[in-house]
Design a protein around this motif. Structure first.
Motif, mmCIF file in Angstrom:
data_model
loop_
_atom_site.group_PDB
_atom_site.id
_atom_site.type_symbol
_atom_site.label_atom_id
_atom_site.label_comp_id
_atom_site.label_asym_id
_atom_site.label_seq_id
_atom_site.Cartn_x
_atom_site.Cartn_y
_atom_site.Cartn_z
ATOM 1 N N LEU A 75 1.058 -1.274 -0.540
ATOM 2 C CA LEU A 75 0.185 -0.163 -0.266
ATOM 3 C C LEU A 75 1.353 1.147 -0.208
ATOM 4 O O LEU A 75 0.983 2.163 -0.182
ATOM 5 N N ASP A 76 1.807 1.216 1.022
ATOM 6 C CA ASP A 76 2.849 2.705 0.434
ATOM 7 C C ASP A 76 3.514 2.261 -0.284
ATOM 8 O O ASP A 76 3.466 3.976 -1.014
ATOM 9 N N ARG A 78 1.290 4.881 -2.744
ATOM 10 C CA ARG A 78 1.240 5.626 -2.805
ATOM 11 C C ARG A 78 2.158 6.386 -3.022
ATOM 12 O O ARG A 78 2.148 7.669 -2.632
ATOM 13 N N GLU A 79 3.382 6.176 -3.012
ATOM 14 C CA GLU A 79 4.989 6.924 -2.890
ATOM 15 C C GLU A 79 4.717 7.444 -4.475
ATOM 16 O O GLU A 79 3.989 6.922 -5.321
ATOM 17 N N THR A 80 5.191 8.570 -4.210
ATOM 18 C CA THR A 80 5.350 9.602 -5.469
ATOM 19 C C THR A 80 6.667 9.973 -6.705
ATOM 20 O O THR A 80 6.488 10.344 -7.039
#
Length: 339
Positions: A217-218, A221-223
């Motif tokens: 999940l991280d 969401r990482e940009t």
């Protein structure tokens, strides 16, 4: 002359003495035991069929072969009516005569009538395992031709389309029985070079840097990560509808995964145009996904990995899931246009 008369007189006296001492009741009893000349009783059709079934059973046993100590035999006969009953008699006699021996037999009829081209086939054996293996093999041999079937008393009774029309059928039945009667292979003595699924899975996971549901999940969401990241659900539709899904995941079932992500394949997805894609695969429990991710790596997608514990672990971690089956079906239909 005197001697002749004496002999004759003696014989007469002996005859008279026997006649005088014979019990009249015993004479009647002896006559009653003598069969009188009369016509033999008429034989019924059932008598004839019973005799024929006995002869066929004996002949079939005589022509039997051996496979790993199991006696096997095939017999196809003509019968115009009552196929199942007649074959049941034959099978019953075979099983009775070989009750003390391991055996597996197939008996069937090849009669064709104007009403139907179907015939009866009975597979009987001394062991349910023999019969079950033979049934599975026979179903494959006669795929599309088994009209009806039932199992009862160590027997499989089936209605087969066009049985015996081709010589293939009898050869196929011999092949079925031969393979079904073979002794199971020792699982501890596999062919040289082969690997068990546990070993294959272990070797595949050794090539992966597997991640937990939270880490997945991280990453999503990482940009700051340059490579496109995709969460891919490879579970079958029925399992997705039953267990739920992860909204936003890309649904690509396992059977087409490699074709959709191989940049060299004409059936690839539009997004599969580079080898540095970050593909995070998940299944229900995290077993199939490991093999799938390793397969992607073998094609050059070295950033592929899977989620430890699969969708079950994701749900237990309290991460976002989609339990609305209508949404799940909409996702499946969307993937269907892609997959």
């Amino acid at each position: 002359m005197i001697g002749y008369r004496m002999v004759g007189s003696t014989q007469g006296s002996i005859a008279r003495s026997r006649s005088d001492t014979t019990d009249p009741a015993s004479v009647v009893e002896e006559r009653a035991l003598v069969p009188r000349s009369s016509s033999p009783p008429l034989r019924t059709l059932d008598d004839v069929r019973d005799q024929v079934s006995q002869e066929i059973a004996v002949h079939t046993i005589t022509k039997a072969r051996y496979m790993d100590g199991v006696r096997i035999g095939v017999r196809l006969v003509m019968s115009k009516s009552e196929d199942e009953y007649f074959l049941g008699q034959v099978a019953g006699r075979i099983q009775h005569q070989l009750s003390l021996h391991e055996h597996l037999f197939a008996v069937g009829t090849t009669a064709q009538t104007a009403r139907s081209a179907s015939s009866t086939l009975i597979i009987c054996g001394s062991s349910p395992d023999f019969v079950q293996r033979a049934v599975l093999l026979a179903s494959s041999k006669f795929i599309g031709r088994v009209i009806a079937a039932k199992t009862k008393d160590y027997r499989w009774v089936a209605t087969i389309q066009d049985l015996g029309v081709s010589p293939y059928d009898e050869d196929a039945l011999w092949d079925v029985l031969s393979k079904a009667a073979r002794s199971p292979m020792d699982p501890l003595a596999p062919p040289p070079g082969s690997k068990g699924i546990d070993q294959i899975l272990s070797e595949a996971r050794a090539k992966l840097q597997r991640i937990s549901p939270e880490q997945a999940l991280d990453e999503l969401r990482e940009t700051q990560v340059g490579a496109p990241t995709f969460l891919v659900d490879i579970r079958p539709q029925a399992q997705r509808e039953k267990e739920g899904g992860i909204h936003g995941s890309l649904i690509i079932e396992r059977n087409v995964l490699e074709w959709r992500f191989d940049p060299r394949c004409t059936a690839r997805l539009a997004i599969a145009d580079r080898y540095d894609l970050r593909i995070i695969v998940f299944c229900q429990e995290g077993y199939t996904s490991s093999l799938a991710a390793y397969s992607l790596q073998q094609m050059g997608l070295l950033n592929a990995t899977d989620i430890i514990g699969g969708f079950g672990a994701w749900r237990e971690a309290g991460l976002p899931i989609d339990l609305d089956r209508r949404d799940a079906r909409s996702l499946v239909s969307l993937a269907g246009s892609v997959v």
